[in-house]
Enzyme design. Structure first.
Site, PDB file in Angstrom:
ATOM      1  N   ASN A 188     -12.288  26.333 -10.643  1.00  0.00           N
ATOM      2  CA  ASN A 188     -11.466  25.758  -9.405  1.00  0.00           C
ATOM      3  C   ASN A 188     -10.001  25.455  -9.555  1.00  0.00           C
ATOM      4  O   ASN A 188      -9.315  25.621  -8.989  1.00  0.00           O
ATOM      5  CB  ASN A 188     -12.013  25.021  -7.961  1.00  0.00           C
ATOM      6  CG  ASN A 188     -12.757  25.819  -7.087  1.00  0.00           C
ATOM      7  OD1 ASN A 188     -13.772  25.128  -7.072  1.00  0.00           O
ATOM      8  ND2 ASN A 188     -12.842  26.798  -7.263  1.00  0.00           N
TER       9      ASN A 188
ATOM     10  N   ASP B 182     -18.905  27.533   0.162  1.00  0.00           N
ATOM     11  CA  ASP B 182     -18.314  28.526  -0.048  1.00  0.00           C
ATOM     12  C   ASP B 182     -17.874  28.957   1.721  1.00  0.00           C
ATOM     13  O   ASP B 182     -18.227  29.098   3.035  1.00  0.00           O
ATOM     14  CB  ASP B 182     -18.960  29.548  -0.603  1.00  0.00           C
ATOM     15  CG  ASP B 182     -17.680  30.346  -1.168  1.00  0.00           C
ATOM     16  OD1 ASP B 182     -16.797  29.909  -1.395  1.00  0.00           O
ATOM     17  OD2 ASP B 182     -17.584  31.190  -1.832  1.00  0.00           O
TER      18      ASP B 182
END
Ligand SMILES: CC(C)=CCC/C(C)=C/CC/C(C)=C/COP(=O)(O)OP(=O)(O)O
Ligand SMILES: C=C(C)CCOP(=O)(O)OP(=O)(O)O
Ligand SMILES: [Mg+2]
Length: 227
Positions: free
Chosen positions: A64, A16
């Site tokens: 996502n 991330d």
């Protein structure tokens, strides 16, 4: 737990922070993702210097898809580029690619590239598992449905139908970027995994940092509920 190896055999990473890395430099998010791919490449190149048998990377979550179409397209194009450019290196470096998640429903050309990459790397001994269109709750639901179909829903039959059924047990889960959450990654597999949350943004994560994470893991005492 005499048979528990001291070193981490299976390490997973929630990569991330690409967006924040780019934002800090006033660059487009896509540049952050590009630099994220370079961090992946460096890590895979350094895999041979570690005792890791399986490295699992969270590259695209089932959630996502909520991002702008442009960013999703950028990520899919990076995936295409990465497979094309790095496949020969995987083969040369004894890497076996494995994909987890609902990857068969990605764009047909990506599915075809991945099938070819799986085939070409099938003899490799060090596993690079990439989580693509992956959601752990969805994975568990799929596994539970398969277990139900054989008429035996137990811990064992569910685990046997997870996408990770042929991978070593998860030892260490790392998340970069300072967020302390799992974001639907390897929920079942994390039951007794050690966790490490680091503030580094993914594009800045180096093979040296992975070695530090492994050293941190080596210093931990795992009890698995025992004493
Ligand atoms: C294996 C391979 C080719 C991987 C593709 C490249 C890569 C590193 C993908 C991860 C994608 C992603 C959603 C990262 C998280 O950063 P973020 O966008 O959530 O960043 P932010 O939280 O700072 O916004
Ligand atoms: C690293 C990947 C591929 C997914 C997790 O990161 P996200 O950025 O999507 O997670 P949240 O912060 O939204 O929980
Ligand atoms: Mg993020």
């Amino acid at each position: 737990m005499g048979d528990t190896p001291k070193h981490a055999r299976h390490v997973a990473i929630i990569m991330d922070g690409n967006g924040r890395w780019a934002k800090r430099r006033a660059l487009p998010r896509a540049v952050g993702h590009q630099r994220g791919v370079e961090a992946v490449r460096n890590l895979v190149r350094g895999l041979g210097d570690t005792q890791i048998e399986c490295l699992t990377l969270y590259a695209f979550s089932s959630e996502n898809w909520k991002r702008d179409e442009e960013e999703v397209d950028d990520l899919m194009n990076l995936m295409r580029k990465f497979i094309k450019s790095d496949l020969p290196e995987f083969v040369a470096n004894d890497v076996r690619l494995k994909i987890i998640g609902d990857w068969q429903s990605l764009a047909p050309d990506i599915v075809a590239m991945l099938e070819d990459a799986l085939e070409q790397t099938s003899k490799g001994s060090r596993i690079l598992a990439v989580a693509l269109n992956y959601g752990s709750q969805q994975e568990i639901a799929r596994a539970a449905a398969k277990a139900a179909a054989i008429g035996e829903v137990t811990e064992k039959t569910i685990a046997a139908h997870l996408d990770t059924n042929d991978l070593p047990p998860l030892d260490l889960l790392i998340r970069t970027s300072g967020e302390v959450r799992l974001s639907n990654f390897l929920l079942w597999q994390s039951a007794y995994a050690e966790m490490l949350f680091v503030d580094t943004l993914w594009p800045d994560f180096t093979p040296e940092m992975l070695k530090q994470a492994l050293a941190n893991f080596d210093g931990r005492e795992r009890r698995f509920g025992g004493r």
